[in-house]
Design a protein around this motif. Sequence first.
Motif, PDB file in Angstrom:
ATOM      1  N   VAL A  88     -73.240 -25.948   7.223  1.00  0.00           N
ATOM      2  CA  VAL A  88     -73.235 -25.545   5.815  1.00  0.00           C
ATOM      3  C   VAL A  88     -73.979 -24.230   5.636  1.00  0.00           C
ATOM      4  N   ALA A  89     -75.131 -24.096   6.303  1.00  0.00           N
ATOM      5  CA  ALA A  89     -75.883 -22.854   6.197  1.00  0.00           C
ATOM      6  C   ALA A  89     -75.072 -21.670   6.721  1.00  0.00           C
ATOM      7  N   ARG A  90     -74.365 -21.877   7.809  1.00  0.00           N
ATOM      8  CA  ARG A  90     -73.545 -20.793   8.361  1.00  0.00           C
ATOM      9  C   ARG A  90     -72.409 -20.411   7.421  1.00  0.00           C
ATOM     10  N   ILE A  91     -71.819 -21.389   6.754  1.00  0.00           N
ATOM     11  CA  ILE A  91     -70.808 -21.076   5.741  1.00  0.00           C
ATOM     12  C   ILE A  91     -71.440 -20.216   4.644  1.00  0.00           C
ATOM     13  N   GLY A  92     -72.656 -20.571   4.257  1.00  0.00           N
ATOM     14  CA  GLY A  92     -73.356 -19.781   3.252  1.00  0.00           C
ATOM     15  C   GLY A  92     -73.573 -18.342   3.689  1.00  0.00           C
ATOM     16  N   PHE A  93     -73.990 -18.148   4.932  1.00  0.00           N
ATOM     17  CA  PHE A  93     -74.184 -16.785   5.438  1.00  0.00           C
ATOM     18  C   PHE A  93     -72.878 -15.994   5.419  1.00  0.00           C
ATOM     19  N   VAL A  94     -71.787 -16.645   5.786  1.00  0.00           N
ATOM     20  CA  VAL A  94     -70.486 -15.952   5.793  1.00  0.00           C
ATOM     21  C   VAL A  94     -70.096 -15.550   4.372  1.00  0.00           C
TER      22      VAL A  94
ATOM     23  N   ILE B 224     -69.447 -11.769   3.000  1.00  0.00           N
ATOM     24  CA  ILE B 224     -68.229 -11.360   2.297  1.00  0.00           C
ATOM     25  C   ILE B 224     -68.600 -10.663   0.986  1.00  0.00           C
ATOM     26  N   GLY B 225     -69.558 -11.238   0.275  1.00  0.00           N
ATOM     27  CA  GLY B 225     -70.007 -10.629  -0.972  1.00  0.00           C
ATOM     28  C   GLY B 225     -70.573  -9.239  -0.769  1.00  0.00           C
ATOM     29  N   VAL B 226     -71.404  -9.073   0.242  1.00  0.00           N
ATOM     30  CA  VAL B 226     -71.981  -7.758   0.526  1.00  0.00           C
ATOM     31  C   VAL B 226     -70.885  -6.751   0.875  1.00  0.00           C
ATOM     32  N   GLY B 227     -69.921  -7.191   1.683  1.00  0.00           N
ATOM     33  CA  GLY B 227     -68.822  -6.298   2.045  1.00  0.00           C
ATOM     34  C   GLY B 227     -68.017  -5.851   0.838  1.00  0.00           C
TER      35      GLY B 227
ATOM     36  N   ALA C 206     -67.489 -10.402  -5.987  1.00  0.00           N
ATOM     37  CA  ALA C 206     -68.268 -10.374  -4.750  1.00  0.00           C
ATOM     38  C   ALA C 206     -69.548 -11.178  -4.879  1.00  0.00           C
ATOM     39  N   TRP C 207     -70.267 -10.955  -5.981  1.00  0.00           N
ATOM     40  CA  TRP C 207     -71.568 -11.601  -6.062  1.00  0.00           C
ATOM     41  C   TRP C 207     -71.467 -13.059  -6.480  1.00  0.00           C
TER      42      TRP C 207
END
Length: 217
Positions: free
Chosen positions: A92-98, A102-105, A123-124
């Motif tokens: 779940v944490a890794r999904i959050g990082f992804v 995506i938002g930053v990109g 994005a945000w």
Amino acid sequence: LGGLLLLVLALPRVLTNEALRVVPGAPAAVLTMVLLSLGFFAVEPFIPLLLIELRGQSIAFGGLPLTAAAITWTTGAWVMERRAASANRSHVARIGFVLIAIGVGLVAAAIQPNVPAAVALLAWGFAGLGMGLAFTSMQLVTMEQSPSETLGRATSTLQLVHTGAIALAAGIGGAILAKVTPLPQALLAQDALAIAALVLGFLCAGRLHVPRRADRP
């Protein structure tokens, strides 16, 4: 310089050897939280600047992405609460990082004048959802894996590194704005810093999950 000296003296007490070695469980959550907060807050405080100064949007529109993130952050935390009994904290944490990456990109894309400014709002929203999932996962790991006699210290340490990383991200972002010109280049540099922190955090998040007794060989 004074702040840097205090940081050098205090950091070993917060980022213990176990945290720096990313020992599975609560120690890994500490370092992962630092990277999560850096990755998110290296970008968020400067989104209104991007939209208002660079894209010519109103002050009200400039704040909408932050509102969207607040709503989706809460949504992510609610989803994690509903799935807390069965969800793999690391996954779940890794999904959050992804989602945050995506938002930053997409925020970086919104710097370009030919990209609709509304992309930053979308994005945000993604980034806020990612924070809700990842942040809550690390809180659960800390509470579940810390002995009862050190639970208070563990949870307060997690909160301390979170707020400290927010301040560090804002300070570094402000320094980049002061030294890098023009503004689009400064904003892209902040986004690159955030992506670097998120990639490292994604790797560290793999150490959050501690198999339950029934899962162990």
